[in-house]
Write a protein that holds these residues in place. Structure first.
Motif, PDB file in Angstrom:
ATOM      1  N   ARG A   1     -11.841  -3.237   4.759  1.00 48.62           N
ATOM      2  CA  ARG A   1     -11.613  -1.859   5.207  1.00 48.62           C
ATOM      3  C   ARG A   1     -11.130  -1.012   4.035  1.00 48.62           C
ATOM      4  N   ASP A   2     -10.314  -0.013   4.293  1.00 48.59           N
ATOM      5  CA  ASP A   2     -10.062   1.058   3.316  1.00 48.59           C
ATOM      6  C   ASP A   2      -9.366   0.622   2.025  1.00 48.59           C
ATOM      7  N   SER A   3      -8.661  -0.522   2.021  1.00 49.42           N
ATOM      8  CA  SER A   3      -7.919  -0.909   0.812  1.00 49.42           C
ATOM      9  C   SER A   3      -8.791  -1.668  -0.192  1.00 49.42           C
TER      10      SER A   3
ATOM     11  N   ILE B   1       0.834  -1.204   0.000  1.00 54.24           N
ATOM     12  CA  ILE B   1       0.000   0.000   0.000  1.00 54.24           C
ATOM     13  C   ILE B   1       0.868   1.253   0.000  1.00 54.24           C
ATOM     14  N   GLN B   2       1.908   1.239   0.839  1.00 53.42           N
ATOM     15  CA  GLN B   2       2.798   2.398   0.935  1.00 53.42           C
ATOM     16  C   GLN B   2       3.513   2.665  -0.389  1.00 53.42           C
TER      17      GLN B   2
ATOM     18  N   HIS C   1      -3.874  -0.558  11.973  1.00 48.74           N
ATOM     19  CA  HIS C   1      -3.811  -0.349  10.522  1.00 48.74           C
ATOM     20  C   HIS C   1      -5.196  -0.508   9.881  1.00 48.74           C
TER      21      HIS C   1
ATOM     22  N   LYS D   1       1.186   4.002  -3.204  1.00 52.56           N
ATOM     23  CA  LYS D   1       0.890   5.426  -3.038  1.00 52.56           C
ATOM     24  C   LYS D   1       2.070   6.291  -3.464  1.00 52.56           C
TER      25      LYS D   1
ATOM     26  N   GLU E   1      -6.305   0.871   7.468  1.00 57.36           N
ATOM     27  CA  GLU E   1      -6.260   1.009   6.019  1.00 57.36           C
ATOM     28  C   GLU E   1      -6.252  -0.337   5.299  1.00 57.36           C
TER      29      GLU E   1
ATOM     30  N   SER F   1      -7.414  -4.154   4.354  1.00 61.86           N
ATOM     31  CA  SER F   1      -8.376  -5.257   4.327  1.00 61.86           C
ATOM     32  C   SER F   1      -7.579  -6.559   4.375  1.00 61.86           C
TER      33      SER F   1
END
Length: 328
Positions: free
Chosen positions: A323-325, A249-250, A278, A253, A280, A282
């Motif tokens: 979640r957010d991902s 994810i990092q 965390h 981005k 962020e 899933s």
């Protein structure tokens, strides 16, 4: 200099035999005598010899835990829950961190046998270590294949991989990347890959596979992920552990890829640490408490030599934590 039994006897004003009887709980002794001996032991910081207690017929009530790396939050949680469970039953744990090193694991096994542990729970993945067969001890495995009928407990890795693939498909991903640890070792967790690839194949979608050796540093992982993400431009990434998923994810981005609009990411493990710190990510969640409880219950079954028929493999259900991902 290490204090001796005679030093305790002298300070307590009793005989060596009396000190031995207090330590090994043999025969009647007055509360006053016991208090004198315990007080002397405390003053001298005297620890009774485990070997001597065995000669007196005392049980160690020790269990060896051998795991590859306690840096992984999921493994740390599994070990902590096993240790708490053992302690509640009057057992203590000797925790060995093998770092996936066969020689280190072999030396730990020899040490555990020398210390007369009652049994072993292992989650390390080295193969061909003869000491496991030589030990004669009750052994239970977490997520590891053994050829000599050692019971294994794992989450439903195959179903976890399938669920990750189906979820991203349903949410629009069509260009997959799969990031895993080493595929050289025969572990139950490799089924996560099998499950994911099977769903992708059913939908005639290719999967770009990225494989890391166990000892790959975060720096190496970051650089490799950045390269693969930039070159392949996937819109769905499944990582077979949460730590790698967070790095993914990092790095996505940093490349200007929006998560989850451009690329969805799912990890695997769902430790308490990841869930709490965390939001962020899933992830496919393993039932850690159930895994730890079952490992201990099977070990106790073997220690007590019950006639209950044990399975070779115990597979526990997983679930998706969205979640957010992931896209809504």
């Amino acid at each position: 200099m290490q204090p001796k039994l005679a030093d305790v006897a002298k300070l307590a004003g009793v005989s060596v035999t009396t000190v031995s009887r207090v330590i090994n709980e043999r025969g009647y002794l007055s509360a006053e005598t016991k208090e004198k001996v315990f007080s002397a032991m405390q003053q001298l910081n005297y620890q009774p010899s485990l070997a001597a207690r065995v000669l007196q017929g005392k049980q160690f009530k020790l269990v060896g835990l051998i795991f590859a790396s306690l840096e992984n939050p999921l493994i740390a949680q599994v070990v902590e829950e096993i240790e708490n469970n053992l302690f509640s039953h009057g057992y203590k744990a000797i925790i060995c961190n093998s770092m996936d090193n066969p020689e280190k694991e072999q030396q730990y096994l020899k040490m555990l046998m020398a210390n007369q542990v009652d049994g072993i729970i292992t989650g390390s993945h080295n193969e061909g270590i003869k000491e496991y067969k030589m030990s004669g001890l009750p052994i239970v495995s977490y997520d590891r294949y053994f050829q000599n009928k050692i019971p294994t407990v794992s989450s439903d890795n195959q179903a976890g991989g399938e669920l990750a693939a189906r979820t991203m498909l349903e949410k629009g991903s069509k260009k997959f990347m799969l990031v895993s640890g080493s595929l050289e070792k025969r572990t139950h967790s490799n089924s996560r890959i099998t499950g994911f690839e099977a769903v992708a194949k059913d939908h005639k979608l290719p999967v770009n596979v990225v494989e890391f050796p166990f000892n790959a540093t975060p720096t190496i992982r970051r650089a490799t992920l950045r390269e693969k993400l930039g070159a392949y431009q996937p819109d769905g990434v499944f990582c077979t552990d949460d730590q790698t998923a967070l790095l993914c994810i990092q790095e996505a981005k940093k490349l200007g890829m929006r998560v989850p609009e451009d690329v969805q990411v799912i990890g695997y493990d769902g430790s308490n640490y990841v869930q709490e710190y965390h939001p962020e990510l899933s992830t496919i969640v393993q039932p850690v408490s159930d895994i730890a409880d079952l490992l201990v219950r099977i070990l106790f079954n073997r220690l007590q030599k019950n006639e209950d028929q044990l399975l070779d493999n115990y597979v526990l259900p997983i679930k998706l934590l969205q979640r957010d991902s992931l896209r809504n």
